[in-house]
Design an enzyme around this catalytic site. Structure first.
Site, PDB file in Angstrom:
ATOM      1  N   ASP A 102      -5.496  11.380  16.234  1.00  0.00           N
ATOM      2  CA  ASP A 102      -4.991  10.862  17.497  1.00  0.00           C
ATOM      3  C   ASP A 102      -5.299  11.908  18.566  1.00  0.00           C
ATOM      4  OD1 ASP A 102      -1.844   9.283  18.567  1.00  0.00           O
ATOM      5  OD2 ASP A 102      -3.875   9.265  19.374  1.00  0.00           O
ATOM      6  N   ASP A 276      -1.616   2.481  11.389  1.00  0.00           N
ATOM      7  CA  ASP A 276      -1.082   3.766  10.916  1.00  0.00           C
ATOM      8  C   ASP A 276       0.416   3.737  11.135  1.00  0.00           C
ATOM      9  OD1 ASP A 276      -1.203   4.703  13.977  1.00  0.00           O
ATOM     10  OD2 ASP A 276       0.038   6.109  12.842  1.00  0.00           O
ATOM     11  N   CYS A 314       4.198  -1.761 -11.281  1.00  0.00           N
ATOM     12  CA  CYS A 314       3.508  -0.834 -10.380  1.00  0.00           C
ATOM     13  C   CYS A 314       2.886   0.289 -11.210  1.00  0.00           C
ATOM     14  CB  CYS A 314       4.491  -0.254  -9.357  1.00  0.00           C
ATOM     15  SG  CYS A 314       3.762   0.986  -8.284  1.00  0.00           S
ATOM     16  N   CYS A 316       2.051   3.317 -10.156  1.00  0.00           N
ATOM     17  CA  CYS A 316       2.227   4.670  -9.610  1.00  0.00           C
ATOM     18  C   CYS A 316       3.029   5.504 -10.613  1.00  0.00           C
ATOM     19  CB  CYS A 316       2.922   4.606  -8.251  1.00  0.00           C
ATOM     20  SG  CYS A 316       4.725   4.614  -8.334  1.00  0.00           S
ATOM     21  N   CYS A 319       6.802   4.696 -11.067  1.00  0.00           N
ATOM     22  CA  CYS A 319       7.156   3.470 -11.805  1.00  0.00           C
ATOM     23  C   CYS A 319       6.709   3.538 -13.259  1.00  0.00           C
ATOM     24  CB  CYS A 319       6.520   2.260 -11.131  1.00  0.00           C
ATOM     25  SG  CYS A 319       7.140   1.998  -9.482  1.00  0.00           S
ATOM     26  N   HIS A 345       4.907   6.203  -4.450  1.00  0.00           N
ATOM     27  CA  HIS A 345       5.148   4.767  -4.669  1.00  0.00           C
ATOM     28  C   HIS A 345       4.940   3.974  -3.374  1.00  0.00           C
ATOM     29  CE1 HIS A 345       6.810   0.970  -5.906  1.00  0.00           C
ATOM     30  NE2 HIS A 345       7.501   0.998  -4.766  1.00  0.00           N
TER      31      HIS A 345
HETATM   32  C1  LIG Z   1       5.136   4.553  16.210  1.00  0.00           C
HETATM   33  N1  LIG Z   1       4.688   3.790  17.347  1.00  0.00           N
HETATM   34  C2  LIG Z   1       3.606   4.194  18.035  1.00  0.00           C
HETATM   35  N2  LIG Z   1       2.810   5.230  17.677  1.00  0.00           N
HETATM   36  C3  LIG Z   1       1.880   5.316  18.642  1.00  0.00           C
HETATM   37  C4  LIG Z   1       0.841   6.247  18.785  1.00  0.00           C
HETATM   38  C5  LIG Z   1       0.628   7.308  17.733  1.00  0.00           C
HETATM   39  C6  LIG Z   1       0.024   6.669  16.496  1.00  0.00           C
HETATM   40  N3  LIG Z   1       0.178   7.531  15.336  1.00  0.00           N
HETATM   41  C7  LIG Z   1      -0.711   8.651  15.378  1.00  0.00           C
HETATM   42  C8  LIG Z   1      -0.314   9.794  14.524  1.00  0.00           C
HETATM   43  C9  LIG Z   1      -1.305  10.621  14.117  1.00  0.00           C
HETATM   44  C10 LIG Z   1      -1.000  11.697  13.296  1.00  0.00           C
HETATM   45  C11 LIG Z   1       0.293  11.958  12.934  1.00  0.00           C
HETATM   46  C12 LIG Z   1       1.315  11.106  13.362  1.00  0.00           C
HETATM   47  C13 LIG Z   1       1.009  10.002  14.165  1.00  0.00           C
HETATM   48  C14 LIG Z   1       0.017   6.143  19.946  1.00  0.00           C
HETATM   49  N4  LIG Z   1      -1.000   7.061  20.135  1.00  0.00           N
HETATM   50  C15 LIG Z   1      -1.730   6.999  21.258  1.00  0.00           C
HETATM   51  N5  LIG Z   1      -2.721   7.890  21.466  1.00  0.00           N
HETATM   52  N6  LIG Z   1      -1.533   6.042  22.228  1.00  0.00           N
HETATM   53  C16 LIG Z   1      -0.570   5.099  22.094  1.00  0.00           C
HETATM   54  O1  LIG Z   1      -0.406   4.249  22.991  1.00  0.00           O
HETATM   55  C17 LIG Z   1       0.264   5.130  20.907  1.00  0.00           C
HETATM   56  C18 LIG Z   1       1.287   4.187  20.718  1.00  0.00           C
HETATM   57  C19 LIG Z   1       2.102   4.304  19.589  1.00  0.00           C
HETATM   58  N7  LIG Z   1       3.189   3.608  19.170  1.00  0.00           N
HETATM   59 ZN   LIG Z   2       5.460   2.447  -7.989  1.00  0.00          ZN
END
Ligand SMILES: CNc1nc2c(CCNCc3ccccc3)c3nc(N)[nH]c(=O)c3cc2[nH]1
Ligand SMILES: [Zn+2]
Length: 371
Positions: A102, A276, A314, A316, A319, A345
């Protein structure tokens, strides 16, 4: 020549659904420098260069084709230049398959204390030691290059929810200007790609303008940002009823931060390819197991003498070799093995869900199931 996106327009691998409700669901393959991604795909989150409580080879056995890294955390510690010097994030964390990072803006807004948004970028203080940093379209893109990301995300501003139309408009316009700078800063190579992120909150004309601005930059894929930020499933689906269609049909569509199984199914039905979410890993560590019978809160005392597995079929380790009673005990006494088995899991559960969705799409079957 390996291209980042393999939805071969001519072969139309995208299987249009017979049933009109699913006509937007599609299954495909994204080809990258680090291997293939079967979509619809769930991407486990590996914030600090590791999927918490999992070995990379274990993540691989769950069926994940790609995991997420995080620009924000890694730039603060150990630093992008150091990771680069050490051979890049793939080598550093011993993950040879695709990595998506990200761009860091979202994490700055949710993690760092002091921060200032300017046209240039975001100035913030590290949540670790308070030292000052700046993230901009240029620096975020360079950091992701140094990490060696397979898929680089454009630097955007995630528009908070709720936002007025005016707030959402100016935020989306900033994201469009930053997307242009991100695209210009991207060093394009075969098998690597950069995704643009559309904003516009819940306003369909802003979502359209955002998509048009980003399509002009010809990204290898597109993400729908600004959702899963508290708007709720109904409003999220309302946006997803039209937003994916604004994006090129032959390029991957990534819904950021989503989600629970029901959210994923609904979004696939509306044309989303990639997901994700921290839910399987974070809730696993907190004692929540996703099963075909629903979510099991393993800390509940009703499991303390339950000698059966979470799911009898499952495959994993949790399980296959252990009982709910043992998992209940491990999580209660906060043993590290508890976090490992619950995470393993849940990741297996999410990957099995994606596999079944891909199979149902390929067979032209409906897939309203939620388990
Ligand atoms: C949970 N809801 C949500 N997450 C959003 C994210 C992060 C997505 N997860 C990336 C990540 C990468 C590594 C570790 C942890 C998380 C967003 N990222 C960007 N750049 N723009 C968004 O509008 C945007 C909107 C979101 N809504
Ligand atoms: Zn399992």
């Amino acid at each position: 020549e390996v291209s980042i996106t393999k939805f071969p327009a001519d072969e139309r691998k995208i299987i249009a659904k017979a049933h009109d409700k699913y006509k937007k669901a599609r299954a495909g393959i994204i080809n990258t420098r680090h291997g293939q991604i079967h979509t619809p795909a769930f991407m486990p989150v590996g914030t600090k260069g590791t999927v918490k409580a999992m070995l990379p080879e274990s993540v691989q056995t769950t069926g994940a084709d790609i995991i997420l890294g995080n620009t924000y955390h890694l730039m603060l510690q150990p630093g992008a230049k150091r990771v680069f010097k050490l051979g890049g994030l793939h080598k550093f964390m011993n993950w040879s398959k695709p990595l998506l990072t990200d761009s860091g803006g979202f994490q700055v807004m949710s993690l760092s204390k002091l921060r200032k948004i300017t046209e240039e970028g975001v100035i913030f203080n590290s949540h670790i030691d308070g030292s000052k940093f700046m993230l901009s379209p240029e620096s975020s893109t360079e950091i992701q290059y140094l990490l060696g990301s397979t898929i680089t995300m454009a630097f955007d501003e995630c528009t908070p929810y709720p936002s007025t139309y005016e707030q959402a408009k100016s935020s989306m316009e900033l994201t469009s200007r930053w997307a242009k700078r991100s695209r210009k800063a991207f060093y394009s190579r075969d098998g690597y790609g950069q995704f643009g992120i559309i904003q516009g909150s819940i306003y369909n004309d802003l979502r359209l303008k955002s998509a048009l601005d980003l399509i002009e930059l010809d990204f290898e894929g597109y993400a729908i940002g600004g959702l899963a930020v508290g708007e709720g499933q109904e409003l999220m689906f309302k946006v997803l009823d039209y937003a994916p269609d604004l994006l090129p049909i032959n390029k991957p569509r990534y819904l950021m931060g989503v989600g629970k199984p029901a959210d994923i199914i609904g979004a696939v039905q509306r044309g989303i390819d990639m997901f994700d979410c921290v839910i399987p890993t974070r809730s696993g560590r907190n004692g929540q197991a996703f099963t075909k019978y629903g979510v099991v809160n393993i800390r509940n005392s009703k499991y303390k003498e339950d000698n059966t597995p979470l799911e009898e079929d499952c495959l994993c380790p949790a399980c296959k070799n252990y009982t709910k009673a043992y998992l209940h005990y491990l999580v209660k006494v906060k043993e590290i093995l508890g976090a490992m088995l619950m995470t393993w899991h849940n990741l297996m559960y999410f990957q099995k869900l994606m596999l079944r969705i891909r199979e149902y799409i390929a067979q032209g079957k409906d897939f309203d199931f939620i388990s």
